[in-house]
Design a protein around this motif. Structure first.
Motif, PDB file in Angstrom:
ATOM      1  N   CYS A 102       0.847  -1.189   0.000  1.00 57.00           N
ATOM      2  CA  CYS A 102       0.000   0.000   0.000  1.00 57.00           C
ATOM      3  C   CYS A 102       0.884   1.241   0.000  1.00 57.00           C
ATOM      4  O   CYS A 102       0.954   1.966   0.993  1.00 57.00           O
ATOM      5  CB  CYS A 102      -0.922  -0.033   1.223  1.00 57.00           C
TER       6      CYS A 102
ATOM      7  N   LYS B 191      -3.901   6.624   0.440  1.00 60.24           N
ATOM      8  CA  LYS B 191      -4.239   5.558  -0.503  1.00 60.24           C
ATOM      9  C   LYS B 191      -5.033   4.483   0.229  1.00 60.24           C
ATOM     10  O   LYS B 191      -4.641   4.044   1.312  1.00 60.24           O
ATOM     11  CB  LYS B 191      -2.969   4.952  -1.108  1.00 60.24           C
TER      12      LYS B 191
ATOM     13  N   CYS C 102      -6.455   0.706   0.325  1.00 55.92           N
ATOM     14  CA  CYS C 102      -6.236  -0.618  -0.240  1.00 55.92           C
ATOM     15  C   CYS C 102      -6.719  -1.669   0.748  1.00 55.92           C
ATOM     16  O   CYS C 102      -6.912  -1.384   1.936  1.00 55.92           O
ATOM     17  CB  CYS C 102      -4.765  -0.832  -0.583  1.00 55.92           C
ATOM     18  N   SER C 103      -6.932  -2.861   0.262  1.00 52.41           N
ATOM     19  CA  SER C 103      -7.461  -3.942   1.101  1.00 52.41           C
ATOM     20  C   SER C 103      -6.645  -5.201   0.889  1.00 52.41           C
ATOM     21  O   SER C 103      -6.061  -5.419  -0.182  1.00 52.41           O
ATOM     22  CB  SER C 103      -8.930  -4.222   0.750  1.00 52.41           C
TER      23      SER C 103
ATOM     24  N   ASP D  53      -2.424   6.087   9.706  1.00 56.56           N
ATOM     25  CA  ASP D  53      -3.191   5.126   8.918  1.00 56.56           C
ATOM     26  C   ASP D  53      -4.437   4.737   9.714  1.00 56.56           C
ATOM     27  O   ASP D  53      -4.408   4.715  10.952  1.00 56.56           O
ATOM     28  CB  ASP D  53      -2.375   3.865   8.642  1.00 56.56           C
TER      29      ASP D  53
ATOM     30  N   ARG E  83      -9.311  -3.231   5.473  1.00 51.56           N
ATOM     31  CA  ARG E  83      -9.222  -2.092   4.557  1.00 51.56           C
ATOM     32  C   ARG E  83      -8.368  -1.011   5.219  1.00 51.56           C
ATOM     33  O   ARG E  83      -8.657  -0.578   6.331  1.00 51.56           O
ATOM     34  CB  ARG E  83     -10.609  -1.554   4.226  1.00 51.56           C
TER      35      ARG E  83
END
Length: 255
Positions: free
Chosen positions: A4, A13, A15-16, A99, A193
Motif C-alpha cells: 500500500c 491511498k 487498499c485492502s 493510517d 481495509r
C-alpha cells in the motif's frame, strides 16, 4: 507486508487485503499495527516530549514564545507552513501514525473500540489547554492535523495519540489500534481495509497489521516478560557463582 505505497507525502491511498483464518479466534480480537524499522528510541526524538521539550504542552500548558522556542527547537515541528503554532509541538507529537483500519469478517464490518489502548496513568497526565478547541486560527491542533485519527473532543487525551507518545526501546513500533468483541470462526474470510497516510518508503520501513485474540495477546506478553525475568535471573546467578569461584580459587592478597 502491506502493498500500500503512498504516492506522495500528504496523500492517502485506500487498499485492502484478505486472509482466510486457519484457526478460530476467540473474541475480543485486538488489531495492532507495526512499523519497522522505526527509531522512537533516538535521543532527539525522545527529548522532544520530555520536560526539556514539549512536555508542558502535552499536559495542557500554553508556553510563552521564548520558552516555546527552547522546548520546540525544530521549526518544522513548531510552526506550520501557514504560520500557525503547532500544538503540541515536538518531533514525536508531529509524527503520529495516521493510517486507519476497517475490519470485515465474512463481509460484516466490525465496530472497533479504541478505549484502553494506552496506559491509564499516561492518559491522566495528558491534557488540553484551557479553551481547547477554540476557534483561534493561530493554532494547529491535533485534530486539525490528524482528523481521521484524533477525536476532536479528546484531543491530546485520545488514546491512539497517548499510546504513540510512549516511545518504544527497540527499533520498531508495535501499537494497539482497536478491538472488536466478535469471535472469528475457523475458515472465515477476514478483510482489512487500510487508508494509508503514514509514509514509510523514504525510511526504508514496512508496515504490518496483526490480528490476535486479546487473551492470546495478554498471555503472550506475560510469557515473554516472564521468560525475560527468568533469563535475567539465571544470568545473575551465573555471574555470582563465577565471582565466588574466582574468589575461592584466586583469593586476593590483603594489602
Amino acid at each position: 507486508a502491506m502493498p500500500c505505497t503512498i504516492p506522495q507525502r500528504g496523500a492517502t491511498k485506500v487498499c485492502s487485503f484478505a486472509v482466510v483464518v486457519p484457526a478460530a479466534m476467540e473474541g475480543p480480537v485486538m488489531l495492532r499495527y507495526a512499523v519497522t524499522p522505526f527509531y522512537q528510541n533516538y535521543p532527539q526524538y525522545i527529548a522532544s516530549s520530555t520536560p526539556s521539550g514539549a512536555w508542558k504542552e502535552l499536559t495542557g500548558q500554553i508556553l510563552a514564545q521564548d520558552a516555546r522556542d527552547k522546548a520546540c527547537r525544530e521549526q518544522a515541528s513548531a510552526v506550520t507552513a501557514q504560520g500557525q503554532l503547532i500544538y503540541p509541538c515536538g518531533i514525536q507529537a508531529t509524527s503520529v501514525f495516521n493510517d486507519t483500519f476497517e475490519v470485515f469478517v465474512d463481509g460484516a464490518r466490525m465496530e472497533l473500540d479504541h478505549s484502553s489502548l494506552a496506559w491509564a496513568s499516561d492518559v491522566q497526565r495528558f491534557a488540553n489547554p484551557a479553551g481547547y478547541p477554540g476557534a483561534d486560527e493561530g493554532y494547529s491542533w491535533l485534530p486539525d492535523r490528524y482528523p481521521s485519527v484524533i477525536n476532536s473532543e479528546l484531543g491530546a487525551r485520545d488514546e491512539l495519540f497517548v499510546a504513540w507518545m510512549r516511545p518504544q526501546a527497540l527499533p520498531h513500533v508495535l501499537r494497539r489500534y482497536g478491538r472488536f468483541n466478535a469471535s472469528i470462526p475457523a475458515g472465515a474470510n477476514v478483510t482489512v481495509r487500510v487508508s494509508a497516510s503514514f509514509p514509510v518508503e523514504s525510511l526504508g520501513a514496512q508496515k504490518r497489521v496483526v490480528l490476535a485474540s486479546e487473551s492470546e495477546e495478554a498471555a503472550g506478553g506475560a510469557h515473554a516478560f516472564g521468560a525475560f525475568l527468568a533469563g535475567a535471573g539465571a544470568v545473575c546467578w551465573a555471574i555470582a557463582v563465577a565471582t565466588l569461584g574466582i574468589h575461592g580459587l584466586c583469593p586476593r592478597t590483603p594489602g
